[in-house]
Scaffold this motif. Structure first.
Motif, PDB file in Angstrom:
ATOM      1  N   GLU A  51      -9.331 -40.355   5.682  1.00  0.00           N
ATOM      2  CA  GLU A  51      -9.480 -39.786   4.176  1.00  0.00           C
ATOM      3  C   GLU A  51      -8.802 -38.459   4.201  1.00  0.00           C
ATOM      4  N   TYR A  52      -8.964 -37.737   5.197  1.00  0.00           N
ATOM      5  CA  TYR A  52      -8.251 -36.421   5.085  1.00  0.00           C
ATOM      6  C   TYR A  52      -6.702 -36.355   5.015  1.00  0.00           C
ATOM      7  N   GLU A  53      -6.215 -37.447   5.571  1.00  0.00           N
ATOM      8  CA  GLU A  53      -4.524 -37.526   5.387  1.00  0.00           C
ATOM      9  C   GLU A  53      -4.202 -37.948   3.977  1.00  0.00           C
ATOM     10  N   GLU A  54      -5.208 -39.021   3.364  1.00  0.00           N
ATOM     11  CA  GLU A  54      -4.918 -39.200   2.067  1.00  0.00           C
ATOM     12  C   GLU A  54      -5.169 -38.352   0.970  1.00  0.00           C
ATOM     13  N   MET A  55      -6.081 -37.310   1.088  1.00  0.00           N
ATOM     14  CA  MET A  55      -6.412 -36.352   0.221  1.00  0.00           C
ATOM     15  C   MET A  55      -7.097 -34.974   0.732  1.00  0.00           C
ATOM     16  N   ARG A  56      -6.961 -33.975   0.688  1.00  0.00           N
ATOM     17  CA  ARG A  56      -7.307 -32.691   1.024  1.00  0.00           C
ATOM     18  C   ARG A  56      -7.102 -31.425   0.235  1.00  0.00           C
ATOM     19  N   LEU A  57      -7.982 -30.457   0.509  1.00  0.00           N
ATOM     20  CA  LEU A  57      -7.806 -29.430  -0.207  1.00  0.00           C
ATOM     21  C   LEU A  57      -6.680 -28.541   0.172  1.00  0.00           C
ATOM     22  N   GLY A  58      -6.477 -28.447   1.546  1.00  0.00           N
ATOM     23  CA  GLY A  58      -5.374 -27.544   2.081  1.00  0.00           C
ATOM     24  C   GLY A  58      -5.603 -26.224   1.886  1.00  0.00           C
ATOM     25  N   ILE A  59      -6.706 -25.441   1.957  1.00  0.00           N
ATOM     26  CA  ILE A  59      -6.952 -24.204   2.052  1.00  0.00           C
ATOM     27  C   ILE A  59      -7.443 -23.448   3.295  1.00  0.00           C
ATOM     28  N   GLY A  60      -7.137 -24.247   4.321  1.00  0.00           N
ATOM     29  CA  GLY A  60      -7.413 -23.647   5.728  1.00  0.00           C
ATOM     30  C   GLY A  60      -8.738 -24.357   6.497  1.00  0.00           C
ATOM     31  N   GLU A  61      -8.816 -25.476   5.838  1.00  0.00           N
ATOM     32  CA  GLU A  61     -10.051 -26.289   6.486  1.00  0.00           C
ATOM     33  C   GLU A  61      -9.803 -26.766   7.664  1.00  0.00           C
ATOM     34  N   ARG A 117     -26.986 -19.683  10.265  1.00  0.00           N
ATOM     35  CA  ARG A 117     -27.618 -19.088   9.406  1.00  0.00           C
ATOM     36  C   ARG A 117     -27.096 -19.005   8.006  1.00  0.00           C
ATOM     37  N   ASN A 118     -25.835 -19.282   7.887  1.00  0.00           N
ATOM     38  CA  ASN A 118     -25.188 -18.814   6.515  1.00  0.00           C
ATOM     39  C   ASN A 118     -24.232 -20.198   6.650  1.00  0.00           C
ATOM     40  N   VAL A 119     -24.841 -21.397   6.262  1.00  0.00           N
ATOM     41  CA  VAL A 119     -24.138 -22.462   5.886  1.00  0.00           C
ATOM     42  C   VAL A 119     -24.211 -22.794   4.523  1.00  0.00           C
ATOM     43  N   LYS A 120     -22.893 -23.263   3.868  1.00  0.00           N
ATOM     44  CA  LYS A 120     -22.863 -23.490   2.577  1.00  0.00           C
ATOM     45  C   LYS A 120     -22.316 -24.980   1.993  1.00  0.00           C
ATOM     46  N   ILE A 121     -22.393 -25.591   1.185  1.00  0.00           N
ATOM     47  CA  ILE A 121     -21.969 -26.846   0.836  1.00  0.00           C
ATOM     48  C   ILE A 121     -20.824 -26.759  -0.298  1.00  0.00           C
ATOM     49  N   LEU A 122     -20.046 -27.193  -0.429  1.00  0.00           N
ATOM     50  CA  LEU A 122     -18.900 -27.256  -1.664  1.00  0.00           C
ATOM     51  C   LEU A 122     -19.816 -28.370  -2.469  1.00  0.00           C
ATOM     52  N   GLU A 123     -20.302 -27.926  -3.681  1.00  0.00           N
ATOM     53  CA  GLU A 123     -20.760 -28.778  -4.564  1.00  0.00           C
ATOM     54  C   GLU A 123     -19.806 -29.565  -5.129  1.00  0.00           C
ATOM     55  N   GLY A 124     -20.293 -30.863  -5.155  1.00  0.00           N
ATOM     56  CA  GLY A 124     -19.264 -32.195  -5.796  1.00  0.00           C
ATOM     57  C   GLY A 124     -18.197 -32.576  -4.828  1.00  0.00           C
ATOM     58  N   GLY A 125     -18.033 -31.673  -3.738  1.00  0.00           N
ATOM     59  CA  GLY A 125     -16.870 -32.135  -2.838  1.00  0.00           C
ATOM     60  C   GLY A 125     -15.501 -32.061  -3.192  1.00  0.00           C
ATOM     61  N   ILE A 126     -14.906 -32.809  -2.799  1.00  0.00           N
ATOM     62  CA  ILE A 126     -13.137 -32.867  -3.080  1.00  0.00           C
ATOM     63  C   ILE A 126     -12.950 -33.447  -4.615  1.00  0.00           C
ATOM     64  N   VAL A 127     -13.706 -34.365  -5.014  1.00  0.00           N
ATOM     65  CA  VAL A 127     -13.537 -35.118  -6.167  1.00  0.00           C
ATOM     66  C   VAL A 127     -13.946 -34.029  -7.387  1.00  0.00           C
ATOM     67  N   ALA A 128     -14.809 -32.911  -7.096  1.00  0.00           N
ATOM     68  CA  ALA A 128     -14.979 -32.212  -8.221  1.00  0.00           C
ATOM     69  C   ALA A 128     -14.417 -30.926  -8.127  1.00  0.00           C
ATOM     70  N   TRP A 129     -13.219 -30.879  -7.139  1.00  0.00           N
ATOM     71  CA  TRP A 129     -12.419 -29.651  -7.139  1.00  0.00           C
ATOM     72  C   TRP A 129     -11.334 -29.777  -8.386  1.00  0.00           C
ATOM     73  N   PRO A 130     -11.666 -28.629  -9.100  1.00  0.00           N
ATOM     74  CA  PRO A 130     -10.677 -28.755 -10.411  1.00  0.00           C
ATOM     75  C   PRO A 130      -9.271 -28.335 -10.312  1.00  0.00           C
ATOM     76  N   TYR A 131      -8.975 -27.685  -9.115  1.00  0.00           N
ATOM     77  CA  TYR A 131      -7.834 -27.019  -8.829  1.00  0.00           C
ATOM     78  C   TYR A 131      -6.708 -27.893  -8.223  1.00  0.00           C
ATOM     79  N   GLN A 132      -5.518 -27.041  -7.916  1.00  0.00           N
ATOM     80  CA  GLN A 132      -4.728 -28.036  -6.871  1.00  0.00           C
ATOM     81  C   GLN A 132      -4.839 -28.254  -5.754  1.00  0.00           C
ATOM     82  N   ARG A 133      -4.782 -29.647  -5.329  1.00  0.00           N
ATOM     83  CA  ARG A 133      -5.001 -29.944  -3.896  1.00  0.00           C
ATOM     84  C   ARG A 133      -3.839 -29.937  -3.029  1.00  0.00           C
ATOM     85  N   GLU A 134      -3.827 -29.866  -1.752  1.00  0.00           N
ATOM     86  CA  GLU A 134      -2.437 -30.032  -1.167  1.00  0.00           C
ATOM     87  C   GLU A 134      -2.070 -31.504  -1.142  1.00  0.00           C
ATOM     88  N   LYS A 135      -3.410 -32.470  -0.944  1.00  0.00           N
ATOM     89  CA  LYS A 135      -2.646 -33.751  -1.411  1.00  0.00           C
ATOM     90  C   LYS A 135      -3.764 -34.446  -2.427  1.00  0.00           C
TER      91      LYS A 135
END
Length: 564
Positions: free
Chosen positions: A490-500, A546-564
């Motif tokens: 999944e990661y190879e097919e589509m990813r944000l590419g912001i240092g994750e 103690r400081n863990v957050k979740i990206l709401e909507g995940g990759i499919v709801a990312w409205p900006y440019q993705r690496e893939k």
């Protein structure tokens, strides 16, 4: 006993509905509709689909459910309603309860008297006061003649480039209609986003999808329509850019037609629409109004709004028809401004308040969440839905919902509309008893799952971060650890590419040593839709982070440019 004499001014949606309801309640009343246009009961919301070729018979826009064209003959024979077309009502004499009219074909003038008068004069398309607005090739999509003009362009197939001015509902639907005709489209929107009833992230997702079908230009207005020999050749923008085109459709909203009412001393509200009470009655007790020419209360804010929707026009008309016959027995309470449009293969819908509107209206204790999932199981070819839910934190009341995607958007918006109308809370929705079978939904419907996410957030179990916040943090190079918990393929097919860092959920517990020892480190996790992201966050919290957050909507709801 003398029969009641009812006159209706306007024959599009609200007027014929009021007249028909009145007739069903009183067979003896004398009912007359005066219509300025040549057609009656036009299904104006269907215009883009006629232009786009979803159907080819123009009469379908004028037909009853039984397939009969609703013309003057139909109204007279089927309903005993006198429908007078091509006739403009020019004045209302309230003292003598009389109207004056002019036949637009013959110029003949006349008058008629009423016991009760109904004003349903609709709205007119706004036009920018710029040079070249009257050139051939510049049009709106407000009337059936506009639809005929654009359908003719489609059928001829000569025009290859067009501009749509305005990124609202009508503009977007017109874009699809012309695109289906093989025309290259550019949408021009003065504001920084399309579809202003959506919040920016949701609008950005729609924009991103729309860019695969058309050119989209935001934060730029039209300063002139350029032409040669009276015909449009280009549109000039505020930044000086000239876009060559042979057609421009202006879709920047509508204004209520209230001149006739205003001249008669009927009170006009602050939105520019006719002011009515809950009975759809004006300040003259014998005059009612409905449809696009009125303003009505927003049921959440209590403030008056102009809501030019075809469904509301019909509902208001029904109330009016009952009240002119029975007295003020029926009420129309107002609107929560529910709307939906088709954007190619996407549905885009909204009900209630968006986050930005809620804040503008003074709701300062709101919580939001974005949820993404399929509308039904993958083995039933489920399609993606993305919902943003807005609630009041103080009482968990649902304030608004926005839903977009190729999935069954209409069903979701309808669920949330009923929840808002009936003042339901998040806790009411988490165990909602909705129908389930694989061809129609998931075992836990997308709407219920959205309520689950919100409940978790309100309880402090789910700490979300929006795509916008994460993007800003990434740009600012804030110290944080980013974890994608999907599988490697999944990661190879589509990813944000912001240092994750890729740590699949199944390996997370074994790879905790790869995370910082400082348990206060900000960690942001996600997956495709962030369900696994939530599970990863719960694991990390269980191990003391103690400081863990979740990206709401995940990759499919990312409205900006993705690496893939």
């Amino acid at each position: 006993m003398n029969s009641k004499k009812i006159i209706v001014i306007g024959g599009s949606a609200a007027g014929p509905k009021a007249a028909s309801r009145a007739r069903r309640l009183d067979e003896n009343a004398t009912i007359t509709i005066y219509q300025k246009a040549s057609d009656l009961s036009m299904a104006s919301c269907g215009y883009p689909y006629y232009i786009g070729g979803f159907f080819n018979d123009r009469n379908q826009l004028l037909c009853s459910p039984a397939g009969v064209v609703r013309d003057s003959k139909f109204f007279l024979n089927a309903k005993n309603i006198n429908a007078v077309v091509n006739t403009e009502v020019t004045a209302i004499d309230r003292k003598n309860k009389r109207i004056e009219f002019t036949n637009l074909l013959t110029g003949e003038k006349g008058s008629d008297t009423y016991d009760k008068l109904v004003i349903t004069t609709g709205s007119s398309a706004r036009k920018p006061p710029v040079e070249g607005i009257d050139l051939e090739g510049v049009t709106t999509l407000q009337s059936l003649s506009d639809a005929d003009y654009l359908r003719k362009i489609r059928d001829e197939g000569k025009i290859k480039k067009a501009v749509v001015v305005g990124g609202g509902l009508i503009g977007i639907e017109t874009c699809e209609a012309l695109h289906l005709a093989g025309i290259e489209i550019t949408i021009i929107e003065l504001l920084p986003q399309l579809l202003t009833f959506l919040d920016k992230q949701m609008a950005r997702l729609v924009e991103k999808y729309l860019q695969t079908k058309a050119n989209v230009i935001l934060k730029n207005g039209v300063t002139a329509f350029l032409g040669e020999n009276g015909k449009l050749t280009a549109v000039k923008l505020q930044n000086g850019t000239e876009i060559p085109c042979e057609l421009a459709v202006v879709a920047i909203g509508v204004s209520p037609n209230t001149k006739l009412a205003k001249n008669a001393g009927i009170e006009i509200g602050h939105t520019g629409g006719i002011k009515v009470n809950e009975y759809m009655q004006t300040n003259d007790p014998d005059i009612y109004a409905a449809g696009d020419c009125v303003e009505i209360p927003n049921l959440i804010t209590g403030k008056s709004v102009h809501a030019p929707y075809g469904d509301l026009a019909n509902l208001e008309g029904r109330v009016v028809g009952e009240n002119v016959i029975m007295g003020n027995v029926a009420k129309f309470p107002g609107t929560i401004q529910t709307g939906i449009c088709k954007v190619f293969d996407y549905g885009v819908g909204s009900t209630g308040l968006s986050e930005q509107n809620a804040l503008q209206q003074g709701f300062d204790t709101i919580e939001t969440v974005v949820n993404a999932s399929l509308d039904k199981p993958g083995f039933m070819q489920g399609k993606l839905l993305i919902t943003k839910l807005v609630v009041n934190k103080t009482n968990s009341n649902i304030l608004g919902a926005q839903v977009i995607g190729p999935g069954e958007v209409s069903k979701q918006v309808a669920i949330w509309a009923m929840a808002i109308k009936n003042h339901l809370t998040v806790d009411d929705m988490v165990n909602a008893d909705l129908p389930y079978a694989p061809p129609y939904s998931l075992a836990i419907d997308h709407s219920i799952a959205t309520a689950h996410v919100m409940q978790n957030k309100l309880k402090g179990l789910f700490k979300g971060i929006s795509a916008k916040e994460l993007r800003e943090k990434s740009k600012n190079k804030d110290p944080m650890v980013l974890i994608d918990v999907r599988n490697p393929d999944e990661y190879e097919e589509m990813r944000l590419g912001i240092g994750e860092k890729l740590i699949p959920l199944g390996q997370l517990r074994k790879r905790l040593n790869e995370l910082p020892e400082d348990k206060n480190t900000e960690i942001i996790a996600w997956c495709k839709i962030s369900l696994r992201g939530y599970e990863a966050a719960r694991v990390l919290q269980a191990y003391g982070y103690r400081n863990v957050k979740i990206l709401e909507g995940g990759i499919v709801a990312w409205p900006y440019q993705r690496e893939k």
